[in-house]
Design a protein around this motif. Sequence first.
Motif, PDB file in Angstrom:
ATOM      1  N   ALA A   1       0.847  -1.196   0.000  1.00 41.17           N
ATOM      2  CA  ALA A   1       0.000   0.000   0.000  1.00 41.17           C
ATOM      3  C   ALA A   1       0.883   1.247   0.000  1.00 41.17           C
ATOM      4  O   ALA A   1       1.998   1.221   0.535  1.00 41.17           O
ATOM      5  N   PRO A   2       0.382   2.328  -0.582  1.00 39.28           N
ATOM      6  CA  PRO A   2       1.180   3.566  -0.576  1.00 39.28           C
ATOM      7  C   PRO A   2       1.329   4.088   0.853  1.00 39.28           C
ATOM      8  O   PRO A   2       0.342   4.189   1.583  1.00 39.28           O
ATOM      9  N   MET A   3       2.558   4.377   1.259  1.00 37.60           N
ATOM     10  CA  MET A   3       2.787   4.910   2.610  1.00 37.60           C
ATOM     11  C   MET A   3       3.830   6.015   2.591  1.00 37.60           C
ATOM     12  O   MET A   3       4.974   5.792   2.188  1.00 37.60           O
ATOM     13  N   THR A   4       3.405   7.168   3.051  1.00 37.76           N
ATOM     14  CA  THR A   4       4.298   8.310   3.197  1.00 37.76           C
ATOM     15  C   THR A   4       5.382   7.951   4.208  1.00 37.76           C
ATOM     16  O   THR A   4       5.086   7.383   5.257  1.00 37.76           O
ATOM     17  N   ASN A   5       6.634   8.245   3.869  1.00 32.53           N
ATOM     18  CA  ASN A   5       7.726   7.790   4.747  1.00 32.53           C
ATOM     19  C   ASN A   5       8.599   8.930   5.300  1.00 32.53           C
ATOM     20  O   ASN A   5       9.507   8.672   6.080  1.00 32.53           O
TER      21      ASN A   5
ATOM     22  N   TYR B   1      -6.550   4.075  -9.796  1.00 31.09           N
ATOM     23  CA  TYR B   1      -7.206   5.231  -9.160  1.00 31.09           C
ATOM     24  C   TYR B   1      -7.588   4.830  -7.744  1.00 31.09           C
ATOM     25  O   TYR B   1      -8.224   3.795  -7.527  1.00 31.09           O
ATOM     26  N   ARG B   2      -7.159   5.634  -6.768  1.00 34.51           N
ATOM     27  CA  ARG B   2      -7.512   5.340  -5.374  1.00 34.51           C
ATOM     28  C   ARG B   2      -8.587   6.304  -4.902  1.00 34.51           C
ATOM     29  O   ARG B   2      -8.474   7.516  -5.129  1.00 34.51           O
ATOM     30  N   LEU B   3      -9.601   5.785  -4.235  1.00 39.44           N
ATOM     31  CA  LEU B   3     -10.644   6.670  -3.704  1.00 39.44           C
ATOM     32  C   LEU B   3     -11.074   6.222  -2.311  1.00 39.44           C
ATOM     33  O   LEU B   3     -10.934   5.065  -1.938  1.00 39.44           O
TER      34      LEU B   3
ATOM     35  N   GLY C   1      -6.849  -2.818   4.264  1.00 38.81           N
ATOM     36  CA  GLY C   1      -7.301  -2.409   5.585  1.00 38.81           C
ATOM     37  C   GLY C   1      -7.235  -3.464   6.663  1.00 38.81           C
ATOM     38  O   GLY C   1      -8.069  -4.360   6.720  1.00 38.81           O
ATOM     39  N   SER C   2      -6.206  -3.381   7.506  1.00 38.02           N
ATOM     40  CA  SER C   2      -6.073  -4.234   8.686  1.00 38.02           C
ATOM     41  C   SER C   2      -6.115  -5.719   8.353  1.00 38.02           C
ATOM     42  O   SER C   2      -6.722  -6.513   9.080  1.00 38.02           O
ATOM     43  N   LEU C   3      -5.452  -6.089   7.271  1.00 39.28           N
ATOM     44  CA  LEU C   3      -5.340  -7.510   6.900  1.00 39.28           C
ATOM     45  C   LEU C   3      -3.955  -7.968   7.351  1.00 39.28           C
ATOM     46  O   LEU C   3      -2.976  -7.804   6.638  1.00 39.28           O
TER      47      LEU C   3
ATOM     48  N   LEU D   1      -1.251  -4.213   1.244  1.00 39.83           N
ATOM     49  CA  LEU D   1      -0.890  -4.282   2.670  1.00 39.83           C
ATOM     50  C   LEU D   1       0.004  -3.102   3.007  1.00 39.83           C
ATOM     51  O   LEU D   1       0.995  -2.869   2.314  1.00 39.83           O
ATOM     52  N   GLY D   2      -0.359  -2.383   4.068  1.00 35.23           N
ATOM     53  CA  GLY D   2       0.434  -1.234   4.473  1.00 35.23           C
ATOM     54  C   GLY D   2       1.243  -1.545   5.714  1.00 35.23           C
ATOM     55  O   GLY D   2       2.382  -2.011   5.643  1.00 35.23           O
ATOM     56  N   ARG D   3       0.630  -1.321   6.878  1.00 30.84           N
ATOM     57  CA  ARG D   3       1.360  -1.473   8.145  1.00 30.84           C
ATOM     58  C   ARG D   3       1.981  -2.862   8.291  1.00 30.84           C
ATOM     59  O   ARG D   3       3.043  -3.006   8.887  1.00 30.84           O
ATOM     60  N   GLU D   4       1.304  -3.864   7.711  1.00 27.50           N
ATOM     61  CA  GLU D   4       1.841  -5.236   7.803  1.00 27.50           C
ATOM     62  C   GLU D   4       3.259  -5.306   7.247  1.00 27.50           C
ATOM     63  O   GLU D   4       4.119  -6.007   7.790  1.00 27.50           O
ATOM     64  N   LEU D   5       3.494  -4.566   6.147  1.00 30.59           N
ATOM     65  CA  LEU D   5       4.825  -4.619   5.528  1.00 30.59           C
ATOM     66  C   LEU D   5       5.819  -3.689   6.215  1.00 30.59           C
ATOM     67  O   LEU D   5       7.029  -3.808   6.003  1.00 30.59           O
TER      68      LEU D   5
HETATM   69  C1  LIG Z   1       2.792   5.465   7.648  1.00 34.20           C
HETATM   70  C2  LIG Z   1       1.625   5.493   6.694  1.00 34.20           C
HETATM   71  C3  LIG Z   1       1.630   6.378   5.637  1.00 34.20           C
HETATM   72  C4  LIG Z   1       0.570   6.393   4.699  1.00 34.20           C
HETATM   73  N1  LIG Z   1       0.658   7.203   3.592  1.00 34.20           N
HETATM   74  C5  LIG Z   1      -0.235   7.074   2.589  1.00 34.20           C
HETATM   75  C6  LIG Z   1      -0.027   7.715   1.335  1.00 34.20           C
HETATM   76  O1  LIG Z   1       0.984   8.389   1.080  1.00 34.20           O
HETATM   77  N2  LIG Z   1      -0.991   7.555   0.391  1.00 34.20           N
HETATM   78  C7  LIG Z   1      -2.107   6.803   0.597  1.00 34.20           C
HETATM   79  O2  LIG Z   1      -2.955   6.691  -0.293  1.00 34.20           O
HETATM   80  N3  LIG Z   1      -2.311   6.160   1.778  1.00 34.20           N
HETATM   81  C8  LIG Z   1      -1.399   6.255   2.749  1.00 34.20           C
HETATM   82  N4  LIG Z   1      -1.557   5.513   3.903  1.00 34.20           N
HETATM   83  C9  LIG Z   1      -2.702   4.595   4.049  1.00 34.20           C
HETATM   84  C10 LIG Z   1      -2.321   3.172   3.607  1.00 34.20           C
HETATM   85  O3  LIG Z   1      -2.085   3.121   2.213  1.00 34.20           O
HETATM   86  C11 LIG Z   1      -3.418   2.144   3.959  1.00 34.20           C
HETATM   87  O4  LIG Z   1      -4.588   2.457   3.249  1.00 34.20           O
HETATM   88  C12 LIG Z   1      -3.736   2.086   5.447  1.00 34.20           C
HETATM   89  O5  LIG Z   1      -2.556   2.030   6.218  1.00 34.20           O
HETATM   90  C13 LIG Z   1      -4.620   0.873   5.791  1.00 34.20           C
HETATM   91  O6  LIG Z   1      -3.982  -0.299   5.383  1.00 34.20           O
HETATM   92  P1  LIG Z   1      -3.176  -1.269   6.420  1.00 34.20           P
HETATM   93  O7  LIG Z   1      -4.152  -1.666   7.476  1.00 34.20           O
HETATM   94  O8  LIG Z   1      -2.736  -2.418   5.552  1.00 34.20           O
HETATM   95  O9  LIG Z   1      -2.042  -0.486   6.972  1.00 34.20           O
HETATM   96  C14 LIG Z   1      -0.533   5.512   4.856  1.00 34.20           C
HETATM   97  C15 LIG Z   1      -0.537   4.647   5.960  1.00 34.20           C
HETATM   98  C16 LIG Z   1       0.520   4.595   6.848  1.00 34.20           C
HETATM   99  C17 LIG Z   1       0.504   3.584   7.973  1.00 34.20           C
END
Ligand SMILES: Cc1cc2nc3c(=O)[nH]c(=O)nc-3n(C[C@H](O)[C@H](O)[C@H](O)COP(=O)(O)O)c2cc1C
Length: 366
Positions: free
Chosen positions: A22-26, A222-224, A293-295, A313-317
């Motif tokens: 999942a996209p995550m701002t770092n 496209y993300r919404l 979401g929370s998988l 997967l976001g936080r999981e990774l």
């Molecule tokens: C540290 C962090 C940064 C995030 N940054 C973005 C982002 O840049 N763009 C985005 O669309 N979602 C962002 N998200 C949301 C995640 O993509 C994801 O939808 C959310 O964490 C739920 O998924 P998860 O339960 O697998 O973590 C971010 C989430 C985290 C934890």
Amino acid sequence: MKIFDEYILPSGVELKNRVLMAPMTNFLSNEDGSVSLKELDYYARRSGGVGAVLTACANVNAQGKGFEGEIGIDRDELIPGLRKLAASIHEQGSKAIIQIYHGGRMCPPHLVPDNDTVSASAIPAEREGAKTPRAMTEDEIEQTIIDFGESTRRAIEAGFDGVEIHGANTYLLQQFFSPHSNRRNDQWGGDVQDRMNFPLAVVESVKKAVTVHADKPFIIGYRLSPEEREQPGITIDDTLQFADVLATQDLDYLHISLSKFEQSSMRDANATTPVIKQIQHRVGHQVPVMGVGSLYTAEQVEQSLETVPLVSLGRELLIDPDWIQKVKSEESVQTKMDPEKKEEVIIPEPMWTNIMSVPNWIPVKE
Ligand SMILES: Cc1cc2nc3c(=O)[nH]c(=O)nc-3n(C[C@H](O)[C@H](O)[C@H](O)COP(=O)(O)O)c2cc1C
């Protein structure tokens, strides 16, 4: 397991499995928006297992910068760094998709030129201390549409396999679709159909850039976010109408941003049908739908793949960068962050402090 089934996207790009990062701002890029070395290490550590890595959101122009240490895609001089990022993800064996974005009224004023935050209309977000943004002029809207196209060209030149248009999480594209933040009465606002005009013009601009600049299939996702809590705010019904239109845009996927994959409407306490199921039922036969979401476990991901063809997967990774590899070899995965493993999982500062200081954001091992 379904997780490890290959998947061919509508553009023809093949993913080796059904799970994306999942996209995550770092918060790790250099101050000028260029890619940093520690950022390359962070991505390399979590690439390889997943079918594709979706990067952190990258701002398409200076006015769209929403975070400190955000990656930029707004200037050609950033292309060499972006090229290194795409290459470091590819070297590990995953496809690389960059998320392109504009923060609109959610940008902290100090991060944008002249503290001049903009949105569809001059309506502040409903949060403490939110500044009232300035409504974008028609020229600025046209320029921003061009900026999304130019950012797509840069992503192609840098060697990415695709872009994800960030239309979720309260940022500019969502602000135009939302009846809360968009009160315009020109061609960029009005009823639910009219409020689609700006996001659809962005999609068009991105598609045009791909037609002109890509010499091989290129992913456009496209993300919404399907709902907003505000009154007025985006409803499921609005989103289903939007999904109907997006489903005709030749996109590779719709990524539905939810904090819990199976959650039902947050506007209607009596609702029981998961939002993701409603969207899949409505447009899943026309465009691939991606859930998130929370998988945390393999069982949860397998179960989700009964509903949609793709999950991220976001936080999981963040917690377990080897999640996919471990599932493949039937080892158990970590589902809680171990503060002692900060170095091993490669979450450099200031990312570590930023994410660990928000209560209950990242599950932590006791
Ligand atoms: C540290 C962090 C940064 C995030 N940054 C973005 C982002 O840049 N763009 C985005 O669309 N979602 C962002 N998200 C949301 C995640 O993509 C994801 O939808 C959310 O964490 C739920 O998924 P998860 O339960 O697998 O973590 C971010 C989430 C985290 C934890």
